[in-house]
Design an enzyme around this catalytic site. Structure first.
Site, PDB file in Angstrom:
ATOM      1  N   ASP A   1       0.807  -1.073  -0.108  1.00 38.51           N
ATOM      2  CA  ASP A   1      -0.024  -0.147   0.033  1.00 38.51           C
ATOM      3  C   ASP A   1       0.890   1.112   0.175  1.00 38.51           C
ATOM      4  O   ASP A   1       1.777   1.520   0.753  1.00 38.51           O
ATOM      5  CB  ASP A   1      -0.900   0.078   1.106  1.00 38.51           C
ATOM      6  CG  ASP A   1      -1.725  -1.298   1.526  1.00 38.51           C
ATOM      7  OD1 ASP A   1      -2.588  -1.140   0.485  1.00 38.51           O
ATOM      8  OD2 ASP A   1      -1.732  -1.837   2.140  1.00 38.51           O
TER       9      ASP A   1
ATOM     10  N   ASP B   1      -9.914  -6.428   0.155  1.00 37.40           N
ATOM     11  CA  ASP B   1      -8.757  -5.814   0.950  1.00 37.40           C
ATOM     12  C   ASP B   1      -9.331  -5.128   2.412  1.00 37.40           C
ATOM     13  O   ASP B   1     -10.241  -4.251   2.260  1.00 37.40           O
ATOM     14  CB  ASP B   1      -8.151  -4.766   0.113  1.00 37.40           C
ATOM     15  CG  ASP B   1      -6.794  -4.152   0.848  1.00 37.40           C
ATOM     16  OD1 ASP B   1      -6.485  -4.503   2.154  1.00 37.40           O
ATOM     17  OD2 ASP B   1      -6.344  -3.298   0.377  1.00 37.40           O
TER      18      ASP B   1
HETATM   19  C1  DX5 Z   1      -6.067  -0.746   3.979  1.00 34.83           C
HETATM   20  C2  DX5 Z   1      -5.006  -1.194   3.226  1.00 34.83           C
HETATM   21  C3  DX5 Z   1      -4.878  -2.697   3.342  1.00 34.83           C
HETATM   22  C4  DX5 Z   1      -4.345  -3.128   4.922  1.00 34.83           C
HETATM   23  C5  DX5 Z   1      -5.304  -4.240   5.307  1.00 34.83           C
HETATM   24  O1  DX5 Z   1      -6.165   0.539   3.671  1.00 34.83           O
HETATM   25  O2  DX5 Z   1      -5.426  -1.043   1.948  1.00 34.83           O
HETATM   26  O3  DX5 Z   1      -3.924  -3.246   2.591  1.00 34.83           O
HETATM   27  O4  DX5 Z   1      -2.867  -3.193   5.048  1.00 34.83           O
HETATM   28  O5  DX5 Z   1      -4.655  -4.584   6.628  1.00 34.83           O
HETATM   29  P1  DX5 Z   1      -5.721  -5.649   7.490  1.00 34.83           P
HETATM   30  O6  DX5 Z   1      -5.648  -6.660   6.844  1.00 34.83           O
HETATM   31  O7  DX5 Z   1      -4.920  -5.599   8.921  1.00 34.83           O
HETATM   32  O8  DX5 Z   1      -7.241  -5.020   7.446  1.00 34.83           O
HETATM   33 ZN    ZN Z   2      -4.201  -2.281   0.213  1.00 32.92          ZN
END
Ligand code: DX5
Ligand code: ZN
Length: 218
Positions: free
Chosen positions: A35, A175
């Site tokens: 990200d 996601d």
């Molecule tokens: C959130 C990001 C995700 C995040 C997901 O804005 O796009 O990729 O890292 O993290 P978890 O799995 O902890 O929700």
């Molecule tokens: Zn993401």
């Protein structure tokens, strides 16, 4: 086709990045989900090009780059040069989405579009045939460790129907807030790729967590 796991590097130990990247390399994970956040499109800043360059040097699997930034068009060729295999931009950040998608492909990457929780699937009707991936945000983007929004299942169903109707071979990625509690239901609804950040990296044994999640959905 087998269903994929993409650990989200946002939840890795940034003081020990190489260690966590090697863990993913040696695990049953399929992709690296990375990200890039700019503090404008989302209320958080993750990291930028120099860190991505360092990650790229060690990552031996597909790099699935999720841009949570305004004006992503400015950096398409930069991210291609930094090793991105899939480049995902946000629908909400693109005025000329069709042009952006073509530019991503022209730079030699697969093209993805991410949708925020409030954005309906129908906005993709006229570009779905051009897409390799749609990322459905199942939390409001910006931070790891948030709880999964239940309305996501309905959106996965709708997207699956749209993909079948348009005979596209686009993959569906989820996601945010993915765990062993929602993984199966997401796959049943039509998901192909599950991103998992905190669930993997905050667990006692991330390698095992990845293997268990992979076995659960395949
Ligand atoms: C959130 C990001 C995700 C995040 C997901 O804005 O796009 O990729 O890292 O993290 P978890 O799995 O902890 O929700
Ligand atoms: Zn993401």
């Amino acid at each position: 086709m087998s269903k994929l796991i993409a650990p989200s590097i946002l939840a890795a130990d940034f003081a020990n990045l190489q260690h966590d990247i090697e863990m993913v390399n040696n695990s049953e994970a399929d992709w690296f989900h990375i990200d890039i956040m700019d503090g404008v499109f989302v209320p958080n800043i993750s990291f930028g090009m120099p860190v991505l360059k360092a990650i790229s040097k060690h990552a031996k699997k597909t790099i699935d780059l999720h841009l949570l930034i305004v004006y992503p068009d400015r950096y398409i060729t930069t991210f291609a040069d930094l090793g991105a295999d899939i480049l995902t931009v946000h629908y909400e950040a693109c005025k000329h989405l069709h042009r952006t998608i073509q530019a991503i492909k022209a730079a030699g990457m697969k093209a993805g579009v991410a949708l925020n929780p409030h954005t309906p699937i129908a906005v993709l009707e006229d570009v779905i045939a051009d897409l390799d991936l749609v990322c459905i945000m199942s939390v409001n983007p910006g931070f790891g460790g948030q709880s999964f929004i239940e309305n996501t299942y309905k959106k996965v169903n709708q997207l699956k129907q749209l993909i079948e109707f348009s005979e596209s071979d686009c993959q569906i990625e989820i996601d945010g807030g993915v765990t062993n509690k929602n993984a199966n239901q997401l796959i049943e609804a039509g998901a192909d790729v599950l991103v998992a950040g905190s669930y993997v990296f905050k667990s006692e044994n991330p390698t095992e967590t990845i293997a268990d999640l992979k076995a659960l959905i395949n």
